[in-house]
Scaffold this motif. Structure first.
Motif, PDB file in Angstrom:
ATOM      1  N   VAL A   1       0.844  -1.202   0.000  1.00  0.00           N
ATOM      2  CA  VAL A   1       0.000   0.000   0.000  1.00  0.00           C
ATOM      3  C   VAL A   1       0.879   1.252   0.000  1.00  0.00           C
ATOM      4  O   VAL A   1       0.630   2.206  -0.727  1.00  0.00           O
ATOM      5  CB  VAL A   1      -0.959   0.012   1.217  1.00  0.00           C
ATOM      6  CG1 VAL A   1      -1.620   1.374   1.383  1.00  0.00           C
ATOM      7  CG2 VAL A   1      -2.020  -1.069   1.063  1.00  0.00           C
ATOM      8  N   ASP A   2       1.946   1.227   0.810  1.00  0.00           N
ATOM      9  CA  ASP A   2       2.829   2.389   0.879  1.00  0.00           C
ATOM     10  C   ASP A   2       3.452   2.665  -0.497  1.00  0.00           C
ATOM     11  O   ASP A   2       3.541   3.808  -0.938  1.00  0.00           O
ATOM     12  CB  ASP A   2       3.921   2.168   1.930  1.00  0.00           C
ATOM     13  CG  ASP A   2       4.621   3.472   2.313  1.00  0.00           C
ATOM     14  OD1 ASP A   2       3.925   4.382   2.804  1.00  0.00           O
ATOM     15  OD2 ASP A   2       5.840   3.582   2.108  1.00  0.00           O
ATOM     16  N   GLU A   3       3.856   1.601  -1.198  1.00  0.00           N
ATOM     17  CA  GLU A   3       4.448   1.775  -2.541  1.00  0.00           C
ATOM     18  C   GLU A   3       3.431   2.336  -3.532  1.00  0.00           C
ATOM     19  O   GLU A   3       3.746   3.207  -4.340  1.00  0.00           O
ATOM     20  CB  GLU A   3       5.002   0.435  -3.049  1.00  0.00           C
ATOM     21  CG  GLU A   3       6.296   0.052  -2.356  1.00  0.00           C
ATOM     22  CD  GLU A   3       7.009  -1.106  -3.040  1.00  0.00           C
ATOM     23  OE1 GLU A   3       6.719  -1.367  -4.229  1.00  0.00           O
ATOM     24  OE2 GLU A   3       7.848  -1.749  -2.384  1.00  0.00           O
ATOM     25  N   VAL A   4       2.197   1.816  -3.471  1.00  0.00           N
ATOM     26  CA  VAL A   4       1.156   2.297  -4.392  1.00  0.00           C
ATOM     27  C   VAL A   4       0.821   3.769  -4.099  1.00  0.00           C
ATOM     28  O   VAL A   4       0.639   4.570  -5.014  1.00  0.00           O
ATOM     29  CB  VAL A   4      -0.113   1.409  -4.310  1.00  0.00           C
ATOM     30  CG1 VAL A   4      -1.246   1.998  -5.131  1.00  0.00           C
ATOM     31  CG2 VAL A   4       0.207  -0.002  -4.808  1.00  0.00           C
ATOM     32  N   LEU A   5       0.768   4.119  -2.813  1.00  0.00           N
ATOM     33  CA  LEU A   5       0.510   5.521  -2.450  1.00  0.00           C
ATOM     34  C   LEU A   5       1.587   6.438  -3.041  1.00  0.00           C
ATOM     35  O   LEU A   5       1.297   7.522  -3.535  1.00  0.00           O
ATOM     36  CB  LEU A   5       0.491   5.689  -0.928  1.00  0.00           C
ATOM     37  CG  LEU A   5      -0.788   5.324  -0.185  1.00  0.00           C
ATOM     38  CD1 LEU A   5      -0.562   5.406   1.319  1.00  0.00           C
ATOM     39  CD2 LEU A   5      -1.954   6.226  -0.586  1.00  0.00           C
TER      40      LEU A   5
ATOM     41  N   SER B   1       3.605   5.756  -5.720  1.00  0.00           N
ATOM     42  CA  SER B   1       3.632   5.803  -7.190  1.00  0.00           C
ATOM     43  C   SER B   1       2.388   6.484  -7.767  1.00  0.00           C
ATOM     44  O   SER B   1       2.468   7.176  -8.772  1.00  0.00           O
ATOM     45  CB  SER B   1       3.786   4.390  -7.763  1.00  0.00           C
ATOM     46  OG  SER B   1       2.668   3.605  -7.410  1.00  0.00           O
ATOM     47  N   GLU B   2       1.227   6.310  -7.120  1.00  0.00           N
ATOM     48  CA  GLU B   2      -0.020   6.850  -7.701  1.00  0.00           C
ATOM     49  C   GLU B   2      -0.400   8.224  -7.161  1.00  0.00           C
ATOM     50  O   GLU B   2      -1.040   9.008  -7.847  1.00  0.00           O
ATOM     51  CB  GLU B   2      -1.187   5.883  -7.426  1.00  0.00           C
ATOM     52  CG  GLU B   2      -1.014   4.483  -8.010  1.00  0.00           C
ATOM     53  CD  GLU B   2      -0.918   4.491  -9.524  1.00  0.00           C
ATOM     54  OE1 GLU B   2      -1.667   5.261 -10.174  1.00  0.00           O
ATOM     55  OE2 GLU B   2      -0.082   3.746 -10.069  1.00  0.00           O
ATOM     56  N   PHE B   3      -0.050   8.501  -5.896  1.00  0.00           N
ATOM     57  CA  PHE B   3      -0.546   9.729  -5.266  1.00  0.00           C
ATOM     58  C   PHE B   3       0.558  10.640  -4.747  1.00  0.00           C
ATOM     59  O   PHE B   3       0.281  11.687  -4.186  1.00  0.00           O
ATOM     60  CB  PHE B   3      -1.479   9.384  -4.091  1.00  0.00           C
ATOM     61  CG  PHE B   3      -2.680   8.581  -4.492  1.00  0.00           C
ATOM     62  CD1 PHE B   3      -3.750   9.182  -5.151  1.00  0.00           C
ATOM     63  CD2 PHE B   3      -2.759   7.218  -4.226  1.00  0.00           C
ATOM     64  CE1 PHE B   3      -4.867   8.448  -5.521  1.00  0.00           C
ATOM     65  CE2 PHE B   3      -3.879   6.478  -4.598  1.00  0.00           C
ATOM     66  CZ  PHE B   3      -4.929   7.095  -5.242  1.00  0.00           C
ATOM     67  N   ASN B   4       1.820  10.160  -4.871  1.00  0.00           N
ATOM     68  CA  ASN B   4       2.929  10.943  -4.346  1.00  0.00           C
ATOM     69  C   ASN B   4       2.771  11.192  -2.845  1.00  0.00           C
ATOM     70  O   ASN B   4       3.086  12.279  -2.344  1.00  0.00           O
ATOM     71  CB  ASN B   4       3.031  12.272  -5.110  1.00  0.00           C
ATOM     72  CG  ASN B   4       4.476  12.740  -5.161  1.00  0.00           C
ATOM     73  OD1 ASN B   4       5.384  11.969  -4.838  1.00  0.00           O
ATOM     74  ND2 ASN B   4       4.690  13.986  -5.533  1.00  0.00           N
TER      75      ASN B   4
END
Length: 338
Positions: A129-133, A135-138
């Protein structure tokens, strides 16, 4: 009974309410033994409410009910003495809970699809989740305004591991804990354990005890069925927390949803509840887009959880659930995949 029905759902029966009081009586000495330095019972709104009911019943000499468990309590105290690390205490609690709970309340375990998630999976999900946050939301899990919710928290493993993960820096920790972490649980015993676990982990990181305000005793699905919460007189604080949670913009939903398609036979009394708004959303989306003839499996609670979470995060956010892989290529779930 009225207060519990308002906080959970209308299907709560009188025996269910009695069972909750029994859970409170039986487990209070366990928590007192394990967390003698935390005044959980005095700070937790549900524990205070339950105790106020039991105080009225106390004239009936309820201590007698727990006498047969005295040796069990003594053994817990022996095991707890000398254990300082919150991880070790968590382990004891989950073990106790798992063995005690499955034996004492087997039907509830089945009905709610209670399954405990291995810590390795929890850690993997949190880091993903931290990685997706990023890459997608900065953003990161620690960023201001990133509200994180575990709607089926069980014994609180996702939130405790998040606090221990190192992904939230020490200067972000207090704000996160006080304002941006949220957890719901429907089973009283699990709710107590989750609250205590989360508080104990935070205390070990922050160096001081502080009650966790972000946890609610509630049925997550039911909470979003009704437009306005009735504020129950018995559990005012819990009702206020639920109302506050509903108004928040949630960015991350993570956890292990319940798995339960319903009862195996008419005799086992473990039928799933109907949630008319949520089920209507499934009909209009997953079912409407599916070519399958029998669509009953789309009302399995883990699929309900996916539908609910997708609606709850609105246009932007991350949903990370433990789930089986049936929906990846199953016939009935072709609409869900779309």
């Amino acid at each position: 009974l009225a207060a519990i029905r308002d906080d959970l759902n209308d299907s709560i029966t009188e025996p269910d309410a009695i069972e909750m009081l029994a859970q409170h009586i039986i487990t209070k000495p366990v928590f007192e033994a394990l967390f003698s330095d935390h005044s959980f019972a005095a700070n937790n709104p549900v524990s205070v409410a339950m105790q106020s009911v039991l105080d009225v019943l106390q004239e009936q000499n309820l201590e007698k009910e727990a006498e047969s468990l005295q040796r069990f309590y003594d053994s817990v105290r022996r095991r707890a003495s000398g254990i300082d690390s919150s991880e070790a205490k968590q382990r004891i609690i989950v073990e106790l809970y798992d063995k005690f709970f499955r034996t004492a309340f087997p039907r509830m375990t089945e009905k709610l699809g209670i399954v405990y998630t291995p810590v390795e999976i929890v850690d993997f999900i949190i880091r993903s989740v931290d990685e997706v946050l990023q890459s997608e939301f900065n953003q990161t899990l620690g960023s201001p305004g990133v509200h994180i919710m575990d709607p089926f928290t069980g014994t609180g493993t996702f939130i405790t591991r998040l606090l221990q993960s190192g992904l939230i820096s020490s200067d972000e920790l207090a704000r996160k804990y006080r304002e941006e972490l949220h957890a719901n649980e429907i089973v009283l015993l699990a709710y107590y354990i989750a609250a205590i676990n989360i508080e104990a982990v935070y205390a070990s990181l922050a160096g001081q005890y502080e009650p966790f305000q972000g946890i609610c005793l509630t049925d997550t699905f039911q909470l979003y069925e009704q437009d306005r919460d009735l504020v129950s007189d018995l559990m005012v604080d819990n009702s206020t927390r639920r109302t506050r949670q509903k108004e928040l913009d949630i960015r991350v939903i993570l956890g292990n949803p319940p798995y339960s398609v319903g009862q195996g036979s008419a005799n086992d009394n473990a039928a799933n509840l109907a949630y008319s708004k949520l089920d209507r959303r499934i009909r209009e989306t997953y079912a409407a887009r599916s070519d399958a003839t029998n669509k009953n499996a789309l009302y399995d609670s883990y699929i309900r959880a996916l539908r609910w979470a997708s609606d709850r995060i609105g246009d932007a956010g991350v949903v990370a659930f433990v789930s089986n892989a049936g929906w990846v290529d199953g016939n009935t779930t072709d609409g869900l995949r779309q």
